[in-house]
Each structure stands twice: as structure tokens, then as C-alpha cells.
Scaffold this active site. Structure first.
Site, PDB file in Angstrom:
ATOM      1  N   PRO A  98       0.813  -1.221   0.000  1.00 21.51           N
ATOM      2  CA  PRO A  98       0.000   0.000   0.000  1.00 21.51           C
ATOM      3  C   PRO A  98       0.844   1.268   0.000  1.00 21.51           C
ATOM      4  CG  PRO A  98       0.232  -0.773   2.238  1.00 21.51           C
ATOM      5  CD  PRO A  98       1.019  -1.738   1.373  1.00 21.51           C
ATOM      6  N   TRP A  99       0.157   2.400  -0.094  1.00 18.98           N
ATOM      7  CA  TRP A  99       0.822   3.698  -0.163  1.00 18.98           C
ATOM      8  C   TRP A  99       1.163   4.280   1.200  1.00 18.98           C
ATOM      9  CZ3 TRP A  99      -2.206   6.817   2.666  1.00 18.98           C
ATOM     10  CH2 TRP A  99      -3.587   6.572   2.691  1.00 18.98           C
ATOM     11  N   LYS A 104       4.581  -5.399  -6.384  1.00 20.07           N
ATOM     12  CA  LYS A 104       4.010  -4.193  -6.980  1.00 20.07           C
ATOM     13  C   LYS A 104       3.733  -3.192  -5.861  1.00 20.07           C
ATOM     14  CE  LYS A 104      -0.029  -2.575  -7.465  1.00 20.07           C
ATOM     15  NZ  LYS A 104       0.214  -1.111  -7.378  1.00 20.07           N
ATOM     16  N   PRO A 105       4.559  -2.139  -5.743  1.00 22.55           N
ATOM     17  CA  PRO A 105       4.237  -1.091  -4.780  1.00 22.55           C
ATOM     18  C   PRO A 105       3.099  -0.221  -5.301  1.00 22.55           C
ATOM     19  CG  PRO A 105       6.213  -0.509  -6.005  1.00 22.55           C
ATOM     20  CD  PRO A 105       5.809  -1.881  -6.477  1.00 22.55           C
ATOM     21  N   GLU A 142       1.267   2.710  -6.917  1.00 20.42           N
ATOM     22  CA  GLU A 142       1.803   3.523  -8.008  1.00 20.42           C
ATOM     23  C   GLU A 142       2.120   4.948  -7.573  1.00 20.42           C
ATOM     24  OE1 GLU A 142      -2.752   3.388  -8.756  1.00 20.42           O
ATOM     25  OE2 GLU A 142      -1.187   2.127  -7.887  1.00 20.42           O
ATOM     26  N   SER A 197      -6.777  -2.279   0.913  1.00 22.75           N
ATOM     27  CA  SER A 197      -8.168  -2.081   1.317  1.00 22.75           C
ATOM     28  C   SER A 197      -8.954  -3.385   1.255  1.00 22.75           C
ATOM     29  CB  SER A 197      -8.833  -1.051   0.404  1.00 22.75           C
ATOM     30  OG  SER A 197      -8.976  -1.578  -0.906  1.00 22.75           O
ATOM     31  N   GLU A 218      -3.804  -8.664   4.378  1.00 24.67           N
ATOM     32  CA  GLU A 218      -3.819  -7.778   5.553  1.00 24.67           C
ATOM     33  C   GLU A 218      -4.550  -6.534   5.098  1.00 24.67           C
ATOM     34  OE1 GLU A 218      -3.586  -4.963   7.732  1.00 24.67           O
ATOM     35  OE2 GLU A 218      -1.438  -4.719   7.381  1.00 24.67           O
TER      36      GLU A 218
END
Length: 508
Positions: free
Chosen positions: A179-180, A204-205, A207, A257, A278
Site C-alpha cells: 500500500p501507499w 508491486k508497490p 503507483e 483495502s 492484511e
């Protein structure tokens, strides 16, 4: 009663001033940024596709770009991970542990850069970014030790003349979506146990906040064999979806989410791959009438507003006994009034930074506006702060009725809701009356009551007289809509490995 039944109920909606950094050099120089391409098979590459701006949330200015990956990019990364998995999985624990320790040392040696890059990417105060980097280092060091000390069922004869051995094996290739809100730390929570268990991975982080994950790949490229760690940047609907459905990915692990978790689980079902989720939270904070109210309020200053409330375990939903609600609200408002808001370079004492994006800023303000229209009282904050930047005043919402939107849905910002309860059974019922169950806390000086309440709250972590204190040695994960699987601790190594039973007939 409601908190506003008293004419002396605490209210302080004065907007705090944003402390701005003096004109100075940028947080990160251009030459310190990572390459913008995907990291595949040990090198950076860009295979076409769109570019996306990286926005500084304190200024709203773009300062870097990343590539938006395609399904073809994912396929190339998975192929690299497949080629690397056998050799990596065959390394003995000591060899993998030594490499994880070298990774921890490398992050430690470059910690200042990671702190500045994380703050530039997310707007976090330095205190939050430093904690992220320190926890990242600790995660790799813990997993380096843990992988050498895993335990399993004892070998033995459980059937006459047959010796049973239980083996722990790597899963293979793991797809990861992070997530960010904690780009570097959530990557570490996944990368460290995945590698420790002998797997290879494609990550994949988010974006919007990919820079520290790319920098991590760049700075550890000489430590890991090519293909063991791969990074593909881009959108979840493209890169994340392809990882979840890819037939050669053995497990998909996501922190994000609830909606993202459902989408990943549906896609993963087609290939029956393992899933680790998670997801979101709405942590209840149950304050009983005998609690140390001042200490609880001081603790929530951090537990509710750390990382500007963009924290899945944040103490965002207070349930306080009606007899002490007015006093507790006054203590909490006093703490909120003291929170320094500003840019990272404005001082090491800054506690509240901006929200990470314009879209999220608008979302959080929408929750506040709708709550006020529905009759909820703003006891502190409650408004946007003057730009530039996506700053929202630390907010306390009082007189929140049971079932209100702001008390049930994850706002994920610097917003705390206040509800009251009349007795212990009502407190537990209300605490559990949300669709998620990640974390919670109980505040009481009564040891019997604390055990009783903690046993009945439906959450993966329950603190007593504390909140948001996390140990690498202890598992982290939730119940219900918060997903399944555990990060941190030995339980994470279990999640990222499989058991095999080998039975030998030794009859003579």
C-alpha cells in the site's frame, strides 16, 4: 447521555498553523532518485507503457516519474522469479540468513536517504519515516535469525514401523501488492519472510509511492541473485490483477483495502493459489470508567494520529463510558490542540503531515462534512488547512451515534470519533459491531475486566492500556473483513512455506 449534554463539553476547532520549511535544498536530489523502470532479473528496464508523475503531497508538485507496468512486464518478472526459485530455495538457512543480514546492514548504511525519500514520496514527518526505516532494518534482522530456528512436529513413529518427518518447503514464486501508507515498511514485512522461507517474488508497490521500493531494489541488487526480487510498478487493476491470476505465481500477498483484498481473492481462486490478506481496520478504543483518562489521552495523541491517521491499526474509534466521557474528551482535545502540523523539513518535532494524495484528501474531508451534516459535533479540528499541500486539521468528532458512517467506515485520516456506552456488555457489543477486526485496545485499571474484555473483542491484536505498539516478534493480522494470514513473527514464515510429510517404512 451524549457528550454534548454538558455545557462545558470540550471543543476547540481553531485551525492549527502549518509550519512550512524555509527555502532550502529539496528533500531528495535528482541523482538520489531510483531509476524509473521496473526491476526485473537483477536490472532496471522499461518496456514501454505510460509514465506517471510522483507528487509531493506537501507542495502538490511533481518531482519524479514512474512507469505504469503492463501484463507483459509482470510476465517477464514472473519468468525471472521462476528461473531463480530453485537455486534460492536450495540455499541452506545459514546462507539465506547471511544475505538478509547484509540487506539490513545496507538499509542501515543508507538510512538517511531512505528517510528523506520516504518523506518526499508521502509527506511523512521525519519521526514517522525514521521509525519506518528502523523497523525495516529490524524486520530483516529478525527474519534472518528466525529462519534458522524454525520448529516443527517432532520426527517419530506415529504408526508402527513407520518414521514420519515433517519438512518445511518454499512455496515458489510469491506475488506481493503493497500500500501507499507505509511503502518501505510494508514491503519489508513481505520481502523479509518471503525470502527467508526460500521463495522468490514479484512486488508491486502502490503507483503513487513506489520510490523507496525501487531504491531498495537498486541498493540491494548486488546482494541478491538475479530474479530473486523483482519490482513492477503500476496500477493494481493491471499489475496487481495479473499477479493474482498468473498461473505461475504460487501465492499472492496483499496489504491494502478490503475491496482490493476481495478482488485479489477472487482472481486467485481461478488458479487455487494461496492468499495472504492484511486489510483495513476500524480499531475500537474501549475506555472504561476506571481508566487513567489522562494517560489514555496522551497515548492516543500518537496512536490515533501517527502518520496523520493513515494507519490500519490507528486508534480511530473511541468508545468511552458515559460517566467519564466529558472529562476524557477534554483531555483528548487538549492533546490534539498541541499537535504540530507541517512539512518534514519544518522541524523534527512535526507530528502531523499531509494526506498522501488529493483524492484521499477529498475523501477524508467528505467523511467529516457528512458527519457534521448528520449532527455530529466537531470537538477539535474538522477542516482542511490552507494549501499548498493536502493538510487536514487533526479532528475529534463527538456525539457520534451508534451506527454512524464515520464510526463504521475506515476514514484513514487524522480523525477520531467519540461514542459513549452505559455498561460493559454494551461496550463489547459496540466494539465488535463493525465488519473488520484488525486491532483494538482496552483501557482499565481492573485486571479481571481487562482479561474479560480482551477475550471478547474480535480483533487480531488487542492492547491493554496501550495502542499501536508493534513488536517484530509478535504476529500482526486481523479477523473478519480485515483478512487472514499473519505478518511479522514466526507465523509469517509459516504463511510463506508449506509442510510436507515424508514417511519411511523401517520394518525389518
Amino acid at each position: 447521555m451524549t457528550i454534548s449534554d454538558s455545557t462545558t463539553a470540550a471543543t476547540d476547532t481553531a485551525a492549527p498553523a502549518i509550519r512550512r520549511a524555509p527555502d532550502a535544498a529539496p528533500l531528495v536530489r535528482a541523482e538520489e532518485l531510483p531509476p524509473s523502470g521496473h526491476f526485473i532479473d537483477g536490472t532496471f528496464r522499461a518496456q514501454g507503457g505510460e509514465l506517471a508523475d510522483v507528487i509531493d503531497p506537501t507542495s502538490e508538485n511533481a518531482f519524479a516519474q514512474i512507469h505504469l507496468g503492463t501484463a507483459d512486464d509482470v510476465d517477464a518478472a514472473v519468468s525471472a522469479a521462476l528461473r531463480a526459485k530453485e537455486a534460492w530455495g536450495r540455499l541452506v538457512p545459514k546462507e539465506r540468513a547471511e544475505l538478509l543480514l547484509k540487506i539490513a546492514d545496507r538499509v542501515s548504511e543508507t538510512s538517511d536517504l531512505f528517510v528523506r525519500l520516504e518523506s518526499a514520496d508521502t509527506g511523512k514527518p521525519f519521526a514517522v519515516s525514521r521509525d519506518d526505516v528502523e523497523s525495516t532494518i529490524d524486520t530483516f534482522r529478525f527474519m534472518a535469525g528466525a529462519l534458522r530456528a524454525t520448529t516443527s512436529m517432532a520426527a517419530g513413529d506415529y504408526v508402527e514401523d513407520h518414521l514420519s518427518l515433517i519438512l518445511r518447503e518454499p512455496l515458489g514464486v510469491v506475488g506481493v501488492v503493497t500500500p501507499w501508507n507505509y511503502p518501505l515498511l510494508m514491503a519489508a514485512w513481505k520481502i523479509a519472510p518471503i525470502l527467508a522461507a526460500g521463495n522468490t517474488l514479484v512486488i508491486k508497490p502502490a503507483e503513487q509511492t513506489s520510490l523507496t521500493t525501487l531504491k531498495f531494489a537498486e541498493l540491494t541488487a548486488d546482494l541478491l541473485p538475479a530474479g530473486v526480487l523483482n519490482v513492477v510498478t503500476g496500477k493494481g487493476s493491471v499489475v496487481g490483477a495479473r499477479l493474482a491470476e498468473h498461473p505461475d505465481v504460487d501465492m499472492i500477498a496483499l496489504t491494502g483495502s478490503v475491496g482490493s483484498g476481495k478482488a485479489v481473492a477472487r482472481a486467485a481462486a481461478e488458479t487455487l493459489k494461496r492468499v495472504h490478506l492484511e486489510l483495513g481496520g476500524k480499531a475500537p478504543v474501549v475506555v472504561f470508567k476506571d481508566a487513567d483518562l489522562k494517560a489514555a489521552a496522551e497515548s492516543l495523541r500518537t496512536a490515533s494520529f501517527w502518520n496523520s491517521g493513515q494507519e490500519c491499526g490507528a486508534a480511530c474509534r473511541v468508545l468511552v463510558h458515559e460517566s467519564v466521557a466529558e472529562e476524557f474528551t477534554a483531555h483528548l482535545v487538549d492533546q490534539v490542540r498541541q499537535l504540530p502540523v507541517g512539512e518534514p523539513l519544518a522541524g523534527d518535532d512535526i507530528e502531523i503531515g499531509p494526506l498522501f494524495s488529493k483524492a484521499h484528501y477529498d475523501r477524508v474531508l467528505g467523511y467529516i462534512d457528512r458527519a457534521v451534516k448528520d449532527g455530529v459535533r466537531v470537538a477539535a479540528g474538522g477542516s482542511a488547512l490552507p494549501g499548498p499541500g493536502y493538510f487536514v486539521a487533526p479532528t475529534v468528532l463527538a456525539d457520534v451515534p451508534e451506527g454512524a458512517e464515520c464510526a463504521r467506515e475506515e476514514i484513514f485520516g487524522p480523525v477520531v470519533t467519540m461514542e459513549t456506552f452505559a455498561d460493559d456488555d454494551e461496550a463489547i457489543r459496540r466494539a465488535n459491531d463493525v465488519p473488520v477486526g484488525l486491532a483494538a485496545s482496552v483501557w482499565t485499571e481492573n485486571a479481571r475486566l481487562s482479561h474479560w474484555a480482551a477475550a471478547r473483542i474480535d480483533a487480531g491484536t488487542v492492547w491493554v492500556n496501550s495502542h499501536l505498539v508493534i513488536a517484530t516478534e509478535a504476529p500482526w493480522g486481523g479477523f473478519k473483513g480485515s483478512g487472514y494470514g499473519r505478518d511479522l513473527s514466526l507465523y509469517a514464515l509459516d504463511d510463506y512455506s508449506r509442510t510436507k510429510h515424508v514417511m519411511h517404512n523401517h520394518a525389518r
